[in-house]
Write a protein that holds these residues in place. Structure first.
Motif, PDB file in Angstrom:
ATOM      1  N   SER A   6       0.816  -1.212   0.000  1.00  0.00           N
ATOM      2  CA  SER A   6       0.000   0.000   0.000  1.00  0.00           C
ATOM      3  C   SER A   6       0.853   1.266   0.000  1.00  0.00           C
ATOM      4  CB  SER A   6      -0.935  -0.014   1.218  1.00  0.00           C
ATOM      5  OG  SER A   6      -0.183  -0.090   2.421  1.00  0.00           O
TER       6      SER A   6
ATOM      7  N   TRP B 116       1.956   1.928  -3.535  1.00  0.00           N
ATOM      8  CA  TRP B 116       0.780   2.373  -4.290  1.00  0.00           C
ATOM      9  C   TRP B 116       0.518   3.858  -4.011  1.00  0.00           C
ATOM     10  CZ3 TRP B 116      -4.011  -1.198  -5.085  1.00  0.00           C
ATOM     11  CH2 TRP B 116      -4.888  -0.601  -5.980  1.00  0.00           C
TER      12      TRP B 116
ATOM     13  N   LYS C  15       0.675   7.067  -6.644  1.00  0.00           N
ATOM     14  CA  LYS C  15      -0.467   7.960  -6.832  1.00  0.00           C
ATOM     15  C   LYS C  15      -0.086   9.417  -6.583  1.00  0.00           C
ATOM     16  CE  LYS C  15      -5.259   8.663  -5.397  1.00  0.00           C
ATOM     17  NZ  LYS C  15      -6.375   8.193  -4.554  1.00  0.00           N
TER      18      LYS C  15
ATOM     19  N   GLY D 240      -5.993   8.194  -9.228  1.00  0.00           N
ATOM     20  CA  GLY D 240      -6.634   7.018  -8.663  1.00  0.00           C
ATOM     21  C   GLY D 240      -7.113   6.044  -9.734  1.00  0.00           C
ATOM     22  N   SER D 241      -7.674   6.568 -10.812  1.00  0.00           N
ATOM     23  CA  SER D 241      -8.137   5.699 -11.898  1.00  0.00           C
ATOM     24  C   SER D 241      -6.974   4.993 -12.568  1.00  0.00           C
ATOM     25  CB  SER D 241      -8.921   6.523 -12.915  1.00  0.00           C
ATOM     26  OG  SER D 241     -10.081   7.100 -12.331  1.00  0.00           O
TER      27      SER D 241
ATOM     28  N   THR E  37      -3.878   4.271 -11.307  1.00  0.00           N
ATOM     29  CA  THR E  37      -3.266   3.255 -10.451  1.00  0.00           C
ATOM     30  C   THR E  37      -4.159   2.030 -10.282  1.00  0.00           C
ATOM     31  OG1 THR E  37      -4.138   4.452  -8.527  1.00  0.00           O
ATOM     32  CG2 THR E  37      -1.862   4.902  -9.170  1.00  0.00           C
ATOM     33  N   LYS E  38      -5.459   2.225 -10.219  1.00  0.00           N
ATOM     34  CA  LYS E  38      -6.359   1.070 -10.108  1.00  0.00           C
ATOM     35  C   LYS E  38      -6.339   0.251 -11.391  1.00  0.00           C
ATOM     36  CE  LYS E  38     -11.089  -0.292  -9.008  1.00  0.00           C
ATOM     37  NZ  LYS E  38     -11.184  -1.209 -10.164  1.00  0.00           N
TER      38      LYS E  38
ATOM     39  N   HIS F   4      -3.178  -1.757 -11.414  1.00  0.00           N
ATOM     40  CA  HIS F   4      -3.257  -2.907 -10.503  1.00  0.00           C
ATOM     41  C   HIS F   4      -4.086  -4.032 -11.115  1.00  0.00           C
ATOM     42  CE1 HIS F   4      -3.447  -5.086  -6.701  1.00  0.00           C
ATOM     43  NE2 HIS F   4      -4.744  -5.197  -6.895  1.00  0.00           N
ATOM     44  N   ASP F   5      -5.208  -3.712 -11.723  1.00  0.00           N
ATOM     45  CA  ASP F   5      -6.046  -4.733 -12.360  1.00  0.00           C
ATOM     46  C   ASP F   5      -5.308  -5.400 -13.519  1.00  0.00           C
ATOM     47  OD1 ASP F   5      -8.006  -4.061 -10.568  1.00  0.00           O
ATOM     48  OD2 ASP F   5      -9.102  -2.768 -11.964  1.00  0.00           O
TER      49      ASP F   5
ATOM     50  N   ASP G 154     -13.251   5.988 -12.908  1.00  0.00           N
ATOM     51  CA  ASP G 154     -14.170   5.272 -12.028  1.00  0.00           C
ATOM     52  C   ASP G 154     -15.141   6.247 -11.367  1.00  0.00           C
ATOM     53  OD1 ASP G 154     -12.851   2.903 -12.609  1.00  0.00           O
ATOM     54  OD2 ASP G 154     -11.418   3.199 -10.980  1.00  0.00           O
TER      55      ASP G 154
END
Length: 544
Positions: A65, A68, A72, A85-86, A88-89, A92-93, A208
């Motif tokens: 974390s 991460w 960000k 945020g979008s 980095t997510k 990760h996916d 998101d």
């Protein structure tokens, strides 16, 4: 079917409904300035996404974390907190998806190595069985497979080393499109066309949603009236044409499909994710809206089967379906819903949707609340080591839209109130043809193997054995063993029961009134039980 060598059959279950939905609409009447801004934003954010993915892959298994949050913070200075945020997510996916694909590739290599090693251990020309393959046909093939075995072992060792180290190989834009750069003639595109597609695929224009924010998304905002506005990154704030660094597009969207559901979410400020993308071949811009919702509570198993079931056998070019009543008996005529899969992905998807729409409409017309399908998975069946020279068969099972069909059917059936029951696919075609194909074939109907398989699938969903009758061994000519079929319930009218007692002899040479005549006729002879002598009885003894 009681053979101990047969693999165990998994119990059927009601498939879960969809957990999300995505709708798309075209961004029409975009001005040149709108397209320019979208390209600039997509290029800038795509560059940030590429750098972030590189940093995530470098972290490997050491990611946590804190790293991460550090990534960000670095992205926030170049864009905004929500864009960061979008990105980095999404990174990760993408890394998690690559890890799952890596594991599937390792399992495929292990299965191939096991098959080749087994066949190499067999004598050349040894015939195989239904459960195990035999040896290779010739010395040349045996030698070629030894070399392939060494190649697969090297690949497996390399993949295992990467997985232990947390190394994944990802290409933003797609590996296939990247390879087309070196084979432009085979791909039938020019370098300019490839460059346009490559840049468009590497853009990042997705955000998101967030519940509680205005219209459910602060980054890409769409009002209930269809007005689209984008929050510009900090380096591109000079192109803003609205307050707070936003750019409002000239085009408006309406979402004809599920538009009411989307409008309800937007007006209630519930989270909605958006993605803007360009179709380079058509030169059109699109906006995709997606959101999630709680899993739909499935219909109880018994309630779903209360009005019968429709068994569906999935094939390469059609769906074979047959309606069964609550006792497992086929009713009416079989149906086939054809589709043509060769072509583009959009064409295949449209063909599958059209076939499923006809299937659901037919089920709804009969009032059936359940459709039984096989829980197919051909991932382990498509390897060249398993089927060898059977190229056409491998292409056949590869073309079957099992995953796409199951996902589409579950989503579309959820809107009609029809439950989807997944059953184990083991032996459905074999046992269906064995027990149902011949009895249902007549002068006016030719029952195919696929039609018989659909009956087997439906009966397995209902919990009935696939064979037509479970006749126990009779003790004698009478039905001492009781009820002889599994189709009908003990209280069902007209079920097959032990034959009723009919007075009279059981031979066709005796006339129909033999029972009445025999009841009033006096026997001429009587055998004495105490001796073997036969005496004649005088008829006068019966008179007064």
């Amino acid at each position: 079917m009681a053979d101990s060598k047969l693999r165990p059959i998994a119990a059927p279950f009601v498939a879960l409904g969809p957990t999300g939905v995505a709708v798309r609409d075209r961004l029409k009447v975009l001005t040149p300035e709108d397209e320019k801004v979208l390209r600039l934003v997509g290029t800038h954010l795509g560059s940030l996404a590429s750098h972030d993915l590189k940093a995530r892959c470098a972290d490997g298994l050491e990611h946590d974390s804190d790293t991460w949050a550090s990534r960000k913070r670095d992205l926030t200075a170049e864009s905004s907190s929500r864009w960061a945020g979008s990105i980095t997510k999404a990174t990760h996916d993408q890394w998690a998806l690559s890890r799952r694909c890596q594991l599937a590739h390792i399992q495929s290599l292990e299965a191939g190595i096991k098959t080749i090693a087994h066949r190499l251990s067999q004598p050349i020309g040894e015939k195989g069985t239904k459960r195990a393959p035999g040896g290779y046909r010739s010395k040349q093939e045996w030698h070629a497979k030894t070399r392939r075995l060494a190649t697969l072992k090297d690949r497996l060792e390399r993949e295992r080393t990467d997985r232990e180290a947390g190394v994944v190989h990802v290409v933003r834009g797609g590996k296939r499109l990247a390879r087309n750069r070196h084979n432009l003639e085979a791909a039938q595109i020019t370098e300019t066309q490839w460059r346009e597609r490559w840049e468009a695929e590497r853009w990042f224009l997705a955000a998101d949603g967030e519940s509680g924010k205005r219209f459910g998304n602060e980054t890409i905002r769409v009002s209930p009236e269809g007005e689209v506005s984008v929050k510009l990154p900090a380096p591109l704030a000079e192109y803003a044409n609205a307050k707070h660094g936003r750019y409002v597009l000239a085009a408006k969207v309406s979402f004809p499909h599920r538009g009411t559901e989307w409008a309800d979410r937007v007006e209630a400020n519930r989270a909605v994710a958006y993605r803007i993308h360009l179709d380079v071949a058509r030169g059109r811009w699109y906006l995709t809206a997606s959101w999630t919702f709680p899993i739909t509570r499935t219909i109880p198993f018994d309630a779903a089967l209360a009005h019968g079931v429709i068994g569906v056998d999935t094939n390469a070019d059609h769906l074979a379906a047959w309606r069964l009543d609550i006792h497992g008996n086929p009713c009416g005529e079989p149906r086939r819903f054809f589709y043509d899969l060769p072509g583009t992905a959009q064409h295949r998807d449209a063909q599958v949707r059209h076939a499923l729409s006809r299937l659901l409409n037919w089920a709804r017309s009969w009032g059936v609340k359940a459709i039984a399908v096989e829980d197919l998975d051909f991932q382990a069946e498509k390897t060249r080591e398993k089927h060898g020279r059977k190229h056409r068969f491998r292409q056949l099972i590869s073309a079957m839209p099992t995953g796409r069909l199951r996902a589409r059917l579950t989503s579309m059936a959820d809107q009609t109130g029809i439950a989807i029951i997944a059953v184990d696919p083991a032996y459905t075609s074999k046992w269906g043809a064995q027990h149902w194909q011949k009895p249902l074939t007549g002068k006016t109907r030719m029952t195919t193997r696929h039609d018989a398989a659909s009956i087997a699938i439906g009966r397995r969903a209902q919990g009935h054995p696939i064979r037509r009758r479970m006749t126990p061994p009779p003790h004698d000519q009478s039905d001492c063993v009781g009820h002889r079929t599994v189709q009908a319930d003990s209280e069902a009218p007209g079920r097959e029961e032990p034959r009723p007692r009919v007075p009279g002899p059981r031979t066709r040479c005796v006339p129909l009134d033999a029972a009445r005549t025999r009841a009033t006729r006096t026997p001429k002879t009587v055998r004495d039980v105490r001796s073997d002598q036969v005496r004649v009885q005088d008829s006068l003894l019966l008179t007064d």
